[in-house]
Structure formats: C-alpha cells, structure tokens
Design a protein around this motif. Structure first.
Motif: not given
Length: 574
Positions: A309-310, A362-363, A369, A427, A431, A365-366, A306
C-alpha cells in the motif's frame, strides 16, 4: 519456459496522457491487470489448498528434514542438498537446520577443502558461495588451486562447464580487493559465452544462458525459484522428493499471494487512481511482486500488505512531484505533509487534497495495526521517513523548475533519498515481528548504514540508466547520467559505464556487510539485499520495466501469480 497467456490480460499498447504543467507530460501504459486479481479476494485466511495437499507437503518436509540432518558420505552431498533446497525456494521451512549444517561445514572447512574435494571446482565454488551467503568470511584464495604457475586459471577447467558455472556464481559474492574473483569472473564469462553447445546437455546450456543474464546473488528470489524448478525438473538425476515439495509449496504460496493481492485490489479500487490521479502510473500488480521480492513467506502477510500500500501511495506521490504540481503547489504540499494535520490540506489543489487525505488515512490504518500489537512507537519512524522523502522530492522539483543540472556531489545525497529505498525499508519493517526493535529503526534512520546506502545506489543508478531518456523526453529533473555527462564532459555511454561500475561496487559493499557479526539480525539485512535484487530485476537490461510494464514485468506477474507449477511432471507450454 514459455507461458500460456490465454488467461492473462493482454498487454494493451494503449497509453494515457494527462494534462500537467507546461514542459512536462505523463505518458504511461495503462494498467495491464486492472481488477484481474479481485476474484481471489477473500475475508478468510484459508486458501483453496485442501487438507490432503497440506498433509502431503508436511510429509515431504519431514523427508527433507531427515536428509538435511542425516549423515552423508561426503560433505559435497550436503552442500549440494542445501544449494538445491535454497534454489528451489523452500529453504524458509528449514532455516534452523540449514544454519546448523552450514555452521558445522564451516567449522570443518579447512579439513574439508584440503580433503578429497581439492580438484572439484563445482564443490569448492558451492562451498564458497553458500558460506559467504551465510556471512562466513571465507577467503577467495580457496580458488588458487585452480591456477597455474603463472597465476592464470588452468585451461583444463574450461571443459568443466558445471564447475565454471558454479565459479561464475561464486564470483558475485566478492568483496573489494578480491582480485582472484575479479579474474575468475572475466575468465568464466569469456568461456561460458562460447561453450560448445553440442558437447553440453541442453539443460546445462539453458542454465548457463540464464545465469549470464541473471546471477543467483542478484536474482529476485521467488522468480528464480520458479525458474530453477523447471531446470531441476529436467535434470535426469533430480530428487523427486525435492521437486515435488518445491512445486506443491510454490503453488500453496501462490494461492496465498493471490488472495493477498485480491484483497489489496479491493483497497486499490477504493482509491480509484484512474479518476482521482489520471496522471499517475497504475501498477498495483507490479508493485506487489516488487514487494514480494522483499519477503514472500506466509508469516509476513501483514507486513507485505502495509509496504505494498505504501508503494502504491509513493508511486502516486512521485508522479505528483514529477508531472503534476507547480513549484508553488509542491512547496505548499510539502509543508502540509511536514505539519501532518488534516486541516493543512486547505488551499491545495483538489487532487493534492484527495491524496493528502488518502495518505493520512493510510497512516491511521498503520497506527491501529501497530497499537494492536503493542508497537505504536514505530509510527514515529514511519512519519519521519515520509517527511524525509517529500523534502527530497521538493529539492528535485526545484532543480527542474530552475533548469538546474547539479553536480554529482550535489545530486547523489538527494537522489539516494528520492529513490524511496529508505522509506521502503522502514515501512517493510513496520509489520514484522519482535525481531525489529527500536534500535533497528534508529540504525536505519540515524547511522547511515553502508548496506542501506549500497542498496540506494543500486536502485538510483539502475533507475537512472534505464529511464533517463524517457524522463528527459517528458520533462524531468536531470538524472545521474546527465549530471555525470555535464560535470565530466563525457559521452552518454562513458557516463553509463562509470555508473555501472558504481553499481558493481555497491554489490560488493552489500556482500561485505553480510559478514558476521552483523550490525542487526541477518533476517533484517536480507530484506535490504532482497530489495536490491528485486530492483535489479525491475531495471535490468537498461530498461525501466516498471514504466514499461507490458514487457518483463508482465512475465514476472504471470509466473508468480497467475500460472501454477504443474505437478504432473510437465510445465505449461504456450
């Protein structure tokens, strides 16, 4: 240690130049690694390590655990064992045992350090450093015994190079007002820089040279572990169990990290930075190693993915504000991110529209998760810190477009945000497991923690000192160097000297914030100090190794992700 580079992509001197608004240019080295790590991509969680290797690792771990928990003749033996385990890079397997041992050593501290180790500088210095690292508030007066009647350090300790080196390392755990350590630092640097090499073992000479350049406290953990394995191997009295475990564990972790970066490379190729964002820096491998500095342990695989990628997204975003957008476009772009609605991209240049969709995807996707883990509340903090980030970028863009050189008082509050440290911490926490609570996110974003600000100061000022000349040449907002020079009518060197003092003070702030009881669990504070360490490595020697990725950063990636440790008693020679 030299590198075998035949398997590594060459550092091409090629640069890329893109068309950007008048007054600005984007000239960056092309990516070194491209899709090099794609070959490691796998849909499986298994690495290539076979069961025999894993069994060997487990057996060695059992032997080390017995060493840690067993009785020893002297406390100094246990201290040296803990120090070696930490520096060899596998202490994460023994966190509980090390905590218990250091707690016991701290309880018996006064009895110990007035005992049979009074005059052993190395032992006292290691004791001090390990306990302060662990958050115990040990007084630096412990070193007064090595001073003469006039308050100066005894000249007799100059010949004890190992002790002097350990004292030097201890000095980097200093608090504000630790005058004894300030004196000790100057004393040790002076004499370590002028040691008689013929009277000292070659291995110790190499360790001294490396430490003067990169103290333990400020080193990127995995990189320093890799380097220490080589130093330790050359020690005549090294423990073969520790050395074997260090190498096998390093290689096992390296295989996992290669797989992670391979999978990230798949995602990165889908973004197609070279086509969609030709003005931006293309630095996936380097960013992964940077984030590996925050946490390398296997259990943080999802968190690493995570945050890496950020950081790729943030790097592109930074270049959009720095070298691509006009002020009017950037104002619309910032407003779109504030709205956080896919329809808000209408009216933006195509490049910004593509990025905006990439950001929202992307957010999403976060979000998926976090929802799977029952942690959806964290998404609010992730979005809020991104909005804070772009506001800072826009403020700096306005300074540039209006040719405004702010005062330091005006510059720092914005620049401490724009460096991206706060966004990285939030960020990085997303995770992680249940150790991260809502209170931890509130602490990060609402309480202005001193340790976070210190990490921001280190990142911002080291970045400015390293990169300000290149930034000004290509057209960029004034850095702290220019701001300080203008405000106080001083030379560039005078400005840099003062800013370096502020960096040194920020490290003392970090050391003080590790003292027990801490505001949040120590495991979270270590992510903050580890980012400061990684940043220190990226901007060391007043050079921006992220922009100039073909220098030190190529070595970092090669050591950590390309060349394994040789388990036959030798290291690769180039």
């Amino acid at each position: 240690m030299s590198l075998k580079i035949s398997r590594v992509p060459s550092s091409s001197p090629a640069e890329k130049t893109s068309q950007v608004p008048e007054g600005r240019s984007a000239i960056f080295h092309l990516t070194i690694w491209a899709d090099y790590f794609l070959k490691y991509a796998s849909d499986s969680n298994l690495t290539s390590s076979d069961g025999v290797v894993e069994e060997h690792i487990e057996r060695l771990k059992g032997e080390v655990k017995k060493m840690l928990t067993g009785a020893m003749d002297k406390p100094s033996q246990k201290l040296n064992l803990i120090d070696e385990i930490q520096r060899l890079g596998f202490a994460y397997h023994f966190e509980h045992e090390i905590d218990e041992q250091l707690e016991q050593i701290h309880r018996s501290y006064f009895e110990f350090h007035y005992g049979d180790n009074d005059d052993n500088l190395h032992t006292v210095a290691v004791l001090f450093r390990l306990l302060r690292q662990q958050g115990y508030n040990v007084s630096c007066e412990i070193f007064n015994r090595f001073k003469d009647s006039e308050g100066n350090f005894n000249k007799s300790i100059i010949a004890d190079v190992q002790g002097m080196l350990s004292l030097f390392e201890a000095c980097h755990l200093s608090y504000h007002g630790d005058d004894i350590l300030n004196d000790a630092l100057a004393f040790t640097i002076s004499h370590l820089e002028s040691i008689e090499k013929k009277k000292v073992s070659p291995n110790l000479v190499k360790q001294v040279s490396h430490a003067l350049h990169q103290p333990i406290q400020k080193g990127l953990p995995r990189l320093e572990a890799r380097r220490y394995i080589q130093f330790y191997q050359e020690e005549p009295l090294h423990n073969e169990v520790l050395l074997s475990l260090a190498k096998l564990d390093f290689n096992s972790l390296q295989e996992q990290h290669q797989k992670e970066l391979g999978n990230l490379t798949r995602w990165w190729k889908d973004i197609n930075i070279e086509r969609e964002f030709p003005f931006a820096r293309d630095r996936l491998g380097e960013l992964y190693v940077w984030m590996l500095g925050i946490y390398f342990e296997p259990k943080y695989e999802i968190a690493r993915g995570i945050v890496t990628k950020m950081m790729v997204i943030l790097s592109i975003l930074d270049d959009i504000y720095d070298v691509y957008g006009t002020l009017e476009e950037l104002e619309l772009f910032t407003e779109a991110i504030e709205r956080w609605d896919v329809d808000a991209k209408e009216g933006l240049p195509k490049c910004m529209q593509v990025f905006y969709k990439t950001l929202l995807d992307f957010y999403d996707e976060i979000s998926n998760e976090l929802a799977r883990k029952g942690r959806s509340y964290r998404l609010f903090y992730a979005k809020e810190v991104m909005k804070i980030q772009v506001r800072a970028y826009l403020a700096e863009a306005k300074w540039f477009h209006h040719s405004h050189v702010p005062t330091m008082e005006e510059y720092m509050p914005i620049a401490l945000i724009s460096i991206g440290t706060q966004l990285t911490f939030v960020t990085a926490f997303l995770g992680m497991g249940d150790i991260v609570t809502k209170d931890a996110f509130d602490w990060l974003l609402s309480s202005d923690p001193r340790i976070v600000k210190a990490s921001q100061v280190i990142g911002r000022l080291m970045n400015d000192i390293a990169g300000h000349k290149f930034e000004q040449e290509r057209g960029h907002v004034a850095s702290s160097v220019e701001c300080f020079m203008k405000q106080y009518s001083v030379t560039e060197e005078e400005a840099k000297k003062e800013l370096c003092k502020q960096v040194a003070n920020a490290w003392k702030d970090i050391n003080e914030e590790l003292r027990r009881p801490t505001a949040v669990p120590m495991v979270l504070l270590m992510r903050i100090i580890n980012l400061a360490r990684a940043t220190h490595a990226v901007y060391e020697d007043e050079t921006d190794h992220y922009v100039n990725a073909g220098t030190n950063f190529k070595e970092f990636v090669t050591l950590l992700l390309v060349n394994p440790c040789q388990c036959d008693g030798s290291e690769e020679q180039g």
